[in-house]
Scaffold this motif. Structure first.
Motif, PDB file in Angstrom:
ATOM      1  N   VAL A 122       0.825  -1.200   0.000  1.00  0.00           N
ATOM      2  CA  VAL A 122       0.000   0.000   0.000  1.00  0.00           C
ATOM      3  C   VAL A 122       0.866   1.259   0.000  1.00  0.00           C
ATOM      4  N   ILE A 123       2.022   1.199   0.642  1.00  0.00           N
ATOM      5  CA  ILE A 123       2.960   2.327   0.603  1.00  0.00           C
ATOM      6  C   ILE A 123       3.426   2.554  -0.832  1.00  0.00           C
ATOM      7  N   GLU A 124       3.821   1.480  -1.479  1.00  0.00           N
ATOM      8  CA  GLU A 124       4.333   1.588  -2.852  1.00  0.00           C
ATOM      9  C   GLU A 124       3.269   2.123  -3.805  1.00  0.00           C
ATOM     10  N   ARG A 125       2.015   1.715  -3.593  1.00  0.00           N
ATOM     11  CA  ARG A 125       0.933   2.193  -4.465  1.00  0.00           C
ATOM     12  C   ARG A 125       0.719   3.698  -4.293  1.00  0.00           C
ATOM     13  N   ILE A 126       0.764   4.171  -3.060  1.00  0.00           N
ATOM     14  CA  ILE A 126       0.588   5.601  -2.811  1.00  0.00           C
ATOM     15  C   ILE A 126       1.718   6.395  -3.437  1.00  0.00           C
ATOM     16  N   HIS A 134       4.115  13.239   1.062  1.00  0.00           N
ATOM     17  CA  HIS A 134       4.749  12.692   2.265  1.00  0.00           C
ATOM     18  C   HIS A 134       3.794  11.666   2.883  1.00  0.00           C
ATOM     19  N   LEU A 135       4.314  10.502   3.214  1.00  0.00           N
ATOM     20  CA  LEU A 135       3.498   9.446   3.808  1.00  0.00           C
ATOM     21  C   LEU A 135       3.871   9.275   5.280  1.00  0.00           C
ATOM     22  N   HIS A 136       2.888   9.511   6.118  1.00  0.00           N
ATOM     23  CA  HIS A 136       3.026   9.435   7.583  1.00  0.00           C
ATOM     24  C   HIS A 136       2.229   8.201   8.001  1.00  0.00           C
ATOM     25  N   ALA A 137       2.905   7.093   8.277  1.00  0.00           N
ATOM     26  CA  ALA A 137       2.150   5.836   8.365  1.00  0.00           C
ATOM     27  C   ALA A 137       2.660   4.880   9.426  1.00  0.00           C
ATOM     28  N   TYR A 138       1.679   4.211  10.032  1.00  0.00           N
ATOM     29  CA  TYR A 138       1.778   3.050  10.905  1.00  0.00           C
ATOM     30  C   TYR A 138       2.203   3.374  12.331  1.00  0.00           C
ATOM     31  N   GLY A 165       8.787   4.060   0.977  1.00  0.00           N
ATOM     32  CA  GLY A 165       8.337   5.442   0.837  1.00  0.00           C
ATOM     33  C   GLY A 165       7.741   6.099   2.059  1.00  0.00           C
ATOM     34  N   VAL A 166       7.735   5.432   3.214  1.00  0.00           N
ATOM     35  CA  VAL A 166       7.260   6.094   4.433  1.00  0.00           C
ATOM     36  C   VAL A 166       8.252   7.179   4.828  1.00  0.00           C
ATOM     37  N   GLY A 167       7.706   8.366   5.183  1.00  0.00           N
ATOM     38  CA  GLY A 167       8.568   9.481   5.540  1.00  0.00           C
ATOM     39  C   GLY A 167       8.683   9.720   7.028  1.00  0.00           C
ATOM     40  N   THR A 168       7.571   9.557   7.755  1.00  0.00           N
ATOM     41  CA  THR A 168       7.533   9.676   9.207  1.00  0.00           C
ATOM     42  C   THR A 168       6.473   8.715   9.731  1.00  0.00           C
ATOM     43  N   VAL A 169       6.453   8.519  11.048  1.00  0.00           N
ATOM     44  CA  VAL A 169       5.495   7.580  11.633  1.00  0.00           C
ATOM     45  C   VAL A 169       4.720   8.261  12.757  1.00  0.00           C
ATOM     46  N   PRO A 170       3.449   7.863  12.970  1.00  0.00           N
ATOM     47  CA  PRO A 170       2.658   8.438  14.061  1.00  0.00           C
ATOM     48  C   PRO A 170       3.111   7.894  15.413  1.00  0.00           C
ATOM     49  N   GLY A 171       3.126   8.772  16.394  1.00  0.00           N
ATOM     50  CA  GLY A 171       3.431   8.349  17.757  1.00  0.00           C
ATOM     51  C   GLY A 171       2.178   8.125  18.572  1.00  0.00           C
ATOM     52  N   THR A 172       1.060   7.935  17.893  1.00  0.00           N
ATOM     53  CA  THR A 172      -0.192   7.639  18.583  1.00  0.00           C
ATOM     54  C   THR A 172      -0.152   6.215  19.128  1.00  0.00           C
ATOM     55  N   ALA A 173      -1.176   5.890  19.934  1.00  0.00           N
ATOM     56  CA  ALA A 173      -1.236   4.626  20.682  1.00  0.00           C
ATOM     57  C   ALA A 173      -0.306   4.642  21.884  1.00  0.00           C
ATOM     58  N   ALA A 174       0.277   5.823  22.180  1.00  0.00           N
ATOM     59  CA  ALA A 174       1.054   5.942  23.411  1.00  0.00           C
ATOM     60  C   ALA A 174       0.116   5.980  24.614  1.00  0.00           C
ATOM     61  N   GLN A 175      -1.102   6.526  24.434  1.00  0.00           N
ATOM     62  CA  GLN A 175      -2.084   6.674  25.513  1.00  0.00           C
ATOM     63  C   GLN A 175      -1.411   7.375  26.695  1.00  0.00           C
ATOM     64  N   VAL A 176      -1.297   6.695  27.822  1.00  0.00           N
ATOM     65  CA  VAL A 176      -0.480   7.146  28.954  1.00  0.00           C
ATOM     66  C   VAL A 176       0.525   6.044  29.222  1.00  0.00           C
ATOM     67  N   LEU A 177       1.788   6.397  29.274  1.00  0.00           N
ATOM     68  CA  LEU A 177       2.848   5.391  29.379  1.00  0.00           C
ATOM     69  C   LEU A 177       3.024   4.929  30.819  1.00  0.00           C
ATOM     70  N   ASP A 178       2.020   4.205  31.259  1.00  0.00           N
ATOM     71  CA  ASP A 178       1.984   3.593  32.584  1.00  0.00           C
ATOM     72  C   ASP A 178       1.255   2.267  32.407  1.00  0.00           C
ATOM     73  N   ASP A 179       1.884   1.174  32.799  1.00  0.00           N
ATOM     74  CA  ASP A 179       1.308  -0.140  32.507  1.00  0.00           C
ATOM     75  C   ASP A 179      -0.045  -0.371  33.180  1.00  0.00           C
ATOM     76  N   SER A 180      -0.235   0.147  34.388  1.00  0.00           N
ATOM     77  CA  SER A 180      -1.523  -0.073  35.062  1.00  0.00           C
ATOM     78  C   SER A 180      -2.647   0.671  34.347  1.00  0.00           C
ATOM     79  N   ILE A 181      -2.376   1.883  33.886  1.00  0.00           N
ATOM     80  CA  ILE A 181      -3.387   2.635  33.141  1.00  0.00           C
ATOM     81  C   ILE A 181      -3.658   1.968  31.799  1.00  0.00           C
ATOM     82  N   ARG A 182      -2.604   1.550  31.114  1.00  0.00           N
ATOM     83  CA  ARG A 182      -2.782   0.927  29.798  1.00  0.00           C
ATOM     84  C   ARG A 182      -3.591  -0.364  29.921  1.00  0.00           C
ATOM     85  N   GLU A 183      -3.354  -1.104  30.978  1.00  0.00           N
ATOM     86  CA  GLU A 183      -4.103  -2.346  31.185  1.00  0.00           C
ATOM     87  C   GLU A 183      -5.591  -2.042  31.379  1.00  0.00           C
ATOM     88  N   ALA A 184      -5.879  -0.979  32.129  1.00  0.00           N
ATOM     89  CA  ALA A 184      -7.276  -0.608  32.359  1.00  0.00           C
ATOM     90  C   ALA A 184      -7.937  -0.091  31.091  1.00  0.00           C
TER      91      ALA A 184
END
Length: 374
Positions: A122-126, A134-138, A165-184
């Motif tokens: 899909v990167i190559e097709r874009i 610019h492709l900001h992906a995954y 062809g990816v240029g940068t990546v999203p830093g999303t899915a970090a949520q809150v970097l605490d294992d107890s919060i992430r588990e909840a």
């Protein structure tokens, strides 16, 4: 695991409790301790106004009086891969380029019913259709999924994605970097551990792929969790220099996971939103130039408030097009250039259309966008 946010009623501290930390911040003779930042996150009234004013000065010192934005289009990976007739993925990319976009942001896993090689295809097709886009992906979970399904290391996948062809990546899915919060926050109790998120994002930086940094607030976390999260992002930035900006996103109640709707507190208050943005700017002022306002998750009052209290960028304008507006998340939301210009005028700032890594967008691209949305 059942957790309730201990400050569900937007607990805030009285001025006399917060003011000593505010004085230490204003004095600037020594770094503040985490306990001070925790107090400042609970500021209200005059103390909150003073905190936000300091954050605004830090913003001006870092980037001046520009309000920046990027012209982009969002894609959900599985959706655009499932298109088998017009509009095809290629049609959507062509449309985005014609409308003035300089970035495509693509998130979401390749469905299990499709070959894992589609992560790269899909990167190559874009890129084949719009080589200057610019492709900001995954996000991190998708990178881990791709690497596992392809039988390669995370580093090898990043290198392959970069070559495709990816240029940068999203830093999303970090949520809150605490294992107890992430588990909840996880609906299945199988949250990605903090260590895995950090190792994956730092690998991206190591191979030369910069990323955004994010924090999701307004759910189960407390001020101490927020401060620890910001500190960890600052530590990563000190080691890698790989973050382009920090994006602070409140949990929107209607988008909260079903299992959290009984325990999450509802939308973050304006007071909390102002405090979180101001503290983030000040905690990270030595390592992050840019703090982005997540305009799709803030009302007009909150958006203006955070731009007066530390934030300098409004992110992507989210071009939908007409072929398939639902191809990406947050469809139906657009921030046209004229709206950004009005917002900047109200703030007493100038507008600059940027590229994903914060260079200035080519004049030709700016002309296309303004002509389309005139």
């Amino acid at each position: 695991m059942t957790m309730r946010r201990s400050w569900a009623e937007d607990t805030r501290l009285p001025g006399p409790t917060v003011r000593p930390a505010l004085r230490r911040l204003a004095d600037g003779s020594a770094p503040l301790a985490d306990a001070d930042w925790i107090l400042l996150l609970q500021a209200q009234g005059d103390e909150l106004d003073e905190l936000c004013n300091m954050a605004d000065v830090a913003r001006r010192d870092a980037v001046g009086d520009e309000l920046t934005f990027v012209a982009n289009r969002n894609f959900e990976t599985g959706t655009v891969l499932d298109l088998v007739e017009v509009p095809l993925l290629e049609d959507l990319v062509t449309e985005a380029w014609t409308l003035g976009a300089t970035e495509i942001c693509m998130q979401g896993p390749v469905p299990a019913t499709r070959p894992a090689s589609d992560y790269l295809t899909v990167i190559e097709r874009i890129r084949a259709v719009a080589p200057e886009m610019h492709l900001h992906a995954y996000r991190v979970p998708e990178v881990i999924d791709a690497a596992q399904r392809l039988g390669v290391s995370v580093r090898e996948f990043y290198l392959a994605a970069q070559a495709a062809g990816v240029g940068t990546v999203p830093g999303t899915a970090a949520q809150v970097l605490d294992d107890s919060i992430r588990e909840a926050l996880s609906p299945n109790g199988q949250a990605l551990p903090v260590e895995a998120w950090v190792e994956t994002i730092t690998t991206a930086h190591d191979v030369g792929l910069k990323s955004t940094a994010t924090m999701l607030y307004g759910h189960l976390e407390r001020p101490d969790h927020q401060v620890a999260h910001l500190r960890l992002l600052g530590d990563i930035q000190a080691r890698t220099g790989g973050f382009t900006e920090l994006i602070l996103m409140p949990m929107v109640p209607e988008l909260a996971p079903p299992h959290l709707r009984d325990v999450a507190t509802g939308s973050a208050s304006l007071r909390e939103t102002r405090a979180v943005h101001a503290v983030a700017r000040l905690v990270l002022r030595e390592s992050f130039d840019h703090v982005q306002a997540a305009w799709t998750k803030l009302d007009a009052e909150a958006l203006t408030a955070v731009l007066r209290g530390g934030a300098d960028d409004v992110g992507g304008v989210l071009i939908d097009g007409t072929l398939l507006p639902s191809a990406g998340p947050e469809s139906g939301r657009q921030l046209v250039p004229a709206e950004v210009e009005r917002l900047a005028a109200d703030l007493g700032r100038t507008v600059r259309q940027r590229t994903t890594p914060y260079g200035s967008a080519p004049a030709e691209r700016q002309d296309v966008l303004r002509r389309v949305f005139a």
